[in-house]
Structure formats: structure tokens, C-alpha cells
Design a protein around this motif. Structure first.
Motif, short mmCIF file in Angstrom:
data_model
loop_
_atom_site.label_atom_id
_atom_site.label_comp_id
_atom_site.label_asym_id
_atom_site.label_seq_id
_atom_site.Cartn_x
_atom_site.Cartn_y
_atom_site.Cartn_z
N ALA A 53 26.07 -60.23 -22.76
CA ALA A 53 25.59 -59.62 -21.52
C ALA A 53 25.14 -60.70 -20.54
O ALA A 53 25.37 -60.59 -19.33
CB ALA A 53 24.43 -58.68 -21.81
N GLU A 54 24.57 -61.78 -21.07
CA GLU A 54 24.10 -62.86 -20.20
C GLU A 54 25.26 -63.68 -19.66
O GLU A 54 25.35 -63.93 -18.46
CB GLU A 54 23.11 -63.75 -20.97
N SER A 55 26.19 -64.07 -20.55
CA SER A 55 27.28 -64.94 -20.09
C SER A 55 28.21 -64.20 -19.13
O SER A 55 28.84 -64.82 -18.28
CB SER A 55 28.06 -65.48 -21.29
N SER A 56 28.28 -62.87 -19.23
CA SER A 56 29.18 -62.12 -18.35
C SER A 56 28.46 -61.65 -17.08
O SER A 56 29.08 -61.05 -16.22
CB SER A 56 29.70 -60.90 -19.10
N GLY A 57 27.16 -61.89 -17.01
CA GLY A 57 26.41 -61.45 -15.83
C GLY A 57 26.01 -59.98 -15.90
O GLY A 57 25.27 -59.49 -15.05
N MET A 58 26.48 -59.28 -16.93
CA MET A 58 26.18 -57.85 -17.02
C MET A 58 24.70 -57.59 -17.29
O MET A 58 24.21 -56.47 -17.10
CB MET A 58 27.03 -57.18 -18.10
N ILE A 59 23.98 -58.62 -17.71
CA ILE A 59 22.56 -58.49 -18.01
C ILE A 59 21.77 -58.04 -16.78
O ILE A 59 20.72 -57.40 -16.91
CB ILE A 59 21.98 -59.82 -18.56
N ILE A 60 22.28 -58.34 -15.57
CA ILE A 60 21.55 -57.93 -14.36
C ILE A 60 21.50 -56.40 -14.28
O ILE A 60 20.44 -55.80 -14.13
CB ILE A 60 22.23 -58.51 -13.09
N GLU A 61 22.68 -55.80 -14.43
CA GLU A 61 22.76 -54.34 -14.36
C GLU A 61 22.01 -53.70 -15.54
O GLU A 61 21.27 -52.73 -15.36
CB GLU A 61 24.24 -53.93 -14.40
N ILE A 62 22.19 -54.27 -16.72
CA ILE A 62 21.51 -53.74 -17.90
C ILE A 62 19.99 -53.90 -17.75
O ILE A 62 19.22 -52.98 -18.02
CB ILE A 62 22.00 -54.46 -19.19
N GLY A 63 19.59 -55.07 -17.26
CA GLY A 63 18.16 -55.34 -17.06
C GLY A 63 17.53 -54.37 -16.07
O GLY A 63 16.39 -53.93 -16.26
N ASN A 64 18.26 -54.02 -15.03
CA ASN A 64 17.74 -53.06 -14.05
C ASN A 64 17.63 -51.67 -14.67
O ASN A 64 16.69 -50.93 -14.39
CB ASN A 64 18.64 -53.02 -12.80
N TRP A 65 18.59 -51.36 -15.53
CA TRP A 65 18.52 -50.08 -16.25
C TRP A 65 17.28 -50.06 -17.15
O TRP A 65 16.55 -49.06 -17.19
CB TRP A 65 19.80 -49.86 -17.08
N VAL A 66 17.03 -51.16 -17.84
CA VAL A 66 15.86 -51.26 -18.72
C VAL A 66 14.56 -51.07 -17.93
O VAL A 66 13.69 -50.30 -18.34
CB VAL A 66 15.83 -52.62 -19.48
N LEU A 67 14.46 -51.73 -16.78
CA LEU A 67 13.26 -51.61 -15.94
C LEU A 67 13.03 -50.16 -15.53
O LEU A 67 11.92 -49.64 -15.62
CB LEU A 67 13.43 -52.46 -14.68
N ASP A 68 14.10 -49.52 -15.08
CA ASP A 68 13.96 -48.14 -14.63
C ASP A 68 13.59 -47.21 -15.78
O ASP A 68 12.70 -46.37 -15.65
CB ASP A 68 15.28 -47.67 -13.98
N SER A 89 17.01 -63.65 -7.12
CA SER A 89 15.88 -63.27 -6.26
C SER A 89 15.80 -61.77 -6.04
O SER A 89 14.80 -61.25 -5.56
CB SER A 89 15.98 -64.01 -4.93
N SER A 90 16.88 -61.04 -6.40
CA SER A 90 16.83 -59.58 -6.22
C SER A 90 15.91 -58.93 -7.25
O SER A 90 15.55 -57.75 -7.11
CB SER A 90 18.23 -58.98 -6.33
N LEU A 91 15.51 -59.69 -8.27
CA LEU A 91 14.66 -59.13 -9.32
C LEU A 91 13.35 -58.55 -8.76
O LEU A 91 12.94 -57.46 -9.15
CB LEU A 91 14.35 -60.20 -10.38
N VAL A 92 12.73 -59.27 -7.84
CA VAL A 92 11.44 -58.83 -7.30
C VAL A 92 11.58 -57.44 -6.69
O VAL A 92 10.76 -56.55 -6.92
CB VAL A 92 10.90 -59.84 -6.26
N ASN A 93 12.66 -57.26 -5.94
CA ASN A 93 12.89 -55.97 -5.30
C ASN A 93 13.19 -54.88 -6.32
O ASN A 93 12.71 -53.75 -6.18
CB ASN A 93 14.05 -56.11 -4.31
N GLU A 94 13.96 -55.21 -7.35
CA GLU A 94 14.27 -54.23 -8.40
C GLU A 94 13.01 -53.77 -9.10
O GLU A 94 12.85 -52.59 -9.40
CB GLU A 94 15.24 -54.83 -9.43
N VAL A 95 12.10 -54.70 -9.36
CA VAL A 95 10.85 -54.35 -10.03
C VAL A 95 10.03 -53.43 -9.12
O VAL A 95 9.51 -52.40 -9.55
CB VAL A 95 10.05 -55.63 -10.40
N ARG A 125 6.20 -64.45 -6.89
CA ARG A 125 6.36 -63.23 -6.09
C ARG A 125 6.09 -61.98 -6.93
O ARG A 125 5.52 -61.00 -6.46
CB ARG A 125 7.74 -63.20 -5.45
N LEU A 126 6.51 -62.02 -8.21
CA LEU A 126 6.23 -60.88 -9.10
C LEU A 126 4.73 -60.74 -9.32
O LEU A 126 4.18 -59.65 -9.31
CB LEU A 126 6.94 -61.09 -10.44
#
Ligand code: C2E
Ligand code: CA
Ligand code: CA
Ligand code: CA
Length: 279
Positions: free
Chosen positions: A80-95, A126-132, A168-169
Motif C-alpha cells: 500500500a505504501e510503495s504503490s501510494g494507495m496508503i493515502i486513500e486507505i489512510g483517509n478511509w481509516v481516519l474517517d 501536506s493534504s493530511l492536515v486537511n483530511e484530519v 500543523r496537526l
């Protein structure tokens, strides 16, 4: 002997191909896993030392793979990390974690914190702060109830970028927890610079913890350090009564581990009780 060697080689090659094939298959499946609702979060309690009450829950990701069954993060996070999919998965986890926190709030657990693990890759974006911020807003939760667990190596990765995101977080009001403390290439200077509220002692120091051991001396020092820096100290991987008693005696604030509760599906968790869950 020569012939045997060649067969051995072919066997090895076939196994390698099978492994490469499996990884490729998993990568394809991973892309569809969110849409297919194959991810679930299990929760493991953080318990006030020595035996309660529960002060927080840590969300741990699981993948219900249609062929391979329930997969733990070690099986698919690197992919998930090497493919970049972790961003989408991580946002799902946060939600999802915020959604669950809201459910617990409405059941009367209004002080309960929920912790989410972050990957290096997420912290570099940097989009992480906004996602959180969005996840908290979507479920109308105060930022102080969310804990973000980062590993030392995460924070060390791209140090300046990570520091900026973490600051920022922190300004947003979420808590930062340093996971697996003591296991990475840590520098005490980094620790001083991180806006962290919590320090989790790595399981490696808890596993063989005994009175009078080197581990005891290390744990004692880490707790003193945490207290000096105004951080809450949590021990992970607590499996025995002996570890539990000693950690409480040494002044650890909270404990986490199979003894106090295994990671479990939220439906099976009983709150207000520090007994073990089911895995
Ligand atoms: P971690 O954050 O250090 O989580 C603790 C791991 O130890 C979990 O493994 C947990 O199930 C296990 N554990 C808890 N208590 C005990 C105990 O008493 N004894 C032993 N032997 N193990 C215990 P899990 O769930 O397989 O997760 C592995 C790692 O995957 C986590 O380590 C974390 O770094 C990562 N991870 C999990 N969920 C997520 C996620 O949503 N996002 C990201 N980026 N990483 C995640
Ligand atoms: Ca963690
Ligand atoms: Ca750990
Ligand atoms: Ca970890």
C-alpha cells in the motif's frame, strides 16, 4: 548432484514466481478493496495502569481478502505504501475511526480517545492536515479526542516536511503519539522538537521485562524522560501480570497488550470493563 541442484533451482524459481505473482495479485486486489468494503478496523484498548478504566482505543487495520482471509497490516502495508494507495486507505481509516468514536460518544463514552496509526507516506503529504480536519468535522468531534500514532522512523523520514505537518496537526489540537519508542534510529534532539503528547514504549522492552533487568532500567529511564517532557507514557505488548505490575510500579500511565485486551471488532468490545476482548 548437478541434476539435483538444477531441480532445486527450478523449484526455487517457481516459488519466486509464485511469490511475485501473489504480490501482483494482492496489489490489484488492494485497488478495489475500499470500494468492495473489504477493510475493517479492529480496536485495542489503552488502559489506565494497572487495570483500568479504558482511556482510549487504537484502531488497527485488517483486510478481509476474498481468497486469503483476514490479513494483518504486515501483509499488505508495504504494498500500500510503495504503490501510494496508503493515502486513500489512510483517509478511509481516519474517517472510519472518527465514525466509530462518534458511536462510542453517543453511547456515553465522551472522554474516550481513538488513536490512528500514520504511515511515513501520509506524513509526507501536506493534504493530511486537511483530511484530519475534515474527518473530525464530518463527525462533529473535538480534535483533542483524536490521537495520531507515528513511528520514530516516520518522523525521521523527511524530517523538515514531517515536522511542518506535525506542527500543523498539533496546532489543530489533535494529540501526537510516538509509537515504538526506542526501536528506531532515535535522536533525543528530535524528540525534543516533536510536538508530541504521548510516548509508547516499544514491545521490545516489555517482552522480557523483569525486576532488576536491563529492560527495567531502560523502561524506568524512558518513563522519567516522558515525564520531564510532559508526555503520557504508554507501554505496548503487555502480556503477563508480572509486566503489568512492574510497569504500573515504574509509573507508566497506560498499558496496552493481550493481557488487557486483544484487538477486536468494535461490536464485540465491551467498554467500561477492562477484560479481554476476542480476536
Ligand atoms: P503497532 O502500531 O505497533 O501496533 C501494535 C501491534 O502489536 C498490532 O499488530 C497489535 O495487534 C499487536 N499487539 C498488541 N498487543 C500485543 C501483545 O500483547 N503481544 C503481541 N505479540 N502483539 C500485540 P497489527 O495489528 O498486526 O499491526 C501491525 C502494525 O501495522 C502496527 O504496529 C502499525 O504500525 C501498522 N498499522 C496497523 N494499522 C494501521 C493503519 O491503519 N495505518 C497504518 N499506516 N499502519 C497501521
Ligand atoms: Ca500503534
Ligand atoms: Ca509496536
Ligand atoms: Ca509499528
Amino acid at each position: 548432484v548437478k541434476k539435483q541442484g538444477r531441480n532445486g533451482y527450478r523449484f526455487f524459481e517457481r516459488r519466486m514466481n509464485a511469490e511475485v505473482h501473489l504480490q501482483m495479485q494482492l496489489k490489484q486486489d488492494l485497488r478495489r478493496a475500499i470500494q468492495r468494503h473489504e477493510f475493517v478496523l479492529h480496536y485495542q484498548p489503552k488502559v489506565k495502569a494497572p487495570d483500568g478504566p479504558v482511556s482510549g482505543m487504537e484502531a488497527l487495520l485488517r483486510w478481509h481478502h476474498p481468497q486469503h482471509g483476514l490479513l494483518s497490516p504486515d501483509r499488505f502495508l508495504p504494498l500500500a505504501e510503495s504503490s501510494g494507495m496508503i493515502i486513500e486507505i489512510g483517509n478511509w481509516v481516519l474517517d472510519q475511526a472518527c465514525r466509530q468514536m462518534k458511536v462510542w460518544s453517543e453511547l456515553g463514552h465522551e472522554e474516550l480517545t481513538v488513536a490512528v496509526n500514520l504511515s511515513t507516506v501520509q506524513l509526507g503529504s501536506s493534504s493530511l492536515v486537511n483530511e484530519v480536519r475534515l474527518a473530525l468535522e464530518r463527525h462533529a468531534l473535538p480534535p483533542s479526542r483524536l490521537v495520531l500514532e507515528i513511528t520514530e522512523s516516520t518522523a525521521m523520514g523527511d524530517a523538515e516536511e514531517s515536522f511542518s505537518v506535525l506542527n500543523r496537526l498539533s496546532a489543530l489540537g489533535v494529540s501526537i503519539s510516538i509509537d515504538d519508542f526506542g526501536s528506531g534510529y532515535s535522536s533525543l534532539l528530535y524528540l525534543k522538537r516533536l510536538p508530541a503528547n504521548e510516548l509508547k514504549i516499544d514491545r521490545g522492552f516489555v517482552r522480557e521485562l523483569k525486576r532488576g533487568s536491563d529492560d527495567e532500567a531502560i523502561v524506568r529511564a524512558v518513563i522519567a524522560l516522558g515525564k520531564t517532557l510532559n508526555m503520557k507514557v504508554v507501554a505496548e505488548g503487555v502480556e503477563t501480570r508480572e509486566q503489568q505490575a512492574l510497569l504500573a510500579e515504574l509509573g507508566c500511565h497506560s498499558l496496552q497488550g493481550y493481557l488487557l485486551g486483544r484487538p477486536s471488532a468494535p461490536e464485540t468490545l465491551v467498554l467500561g470493563n477492562s477484560g479481554s476482548g476476542e480476536s
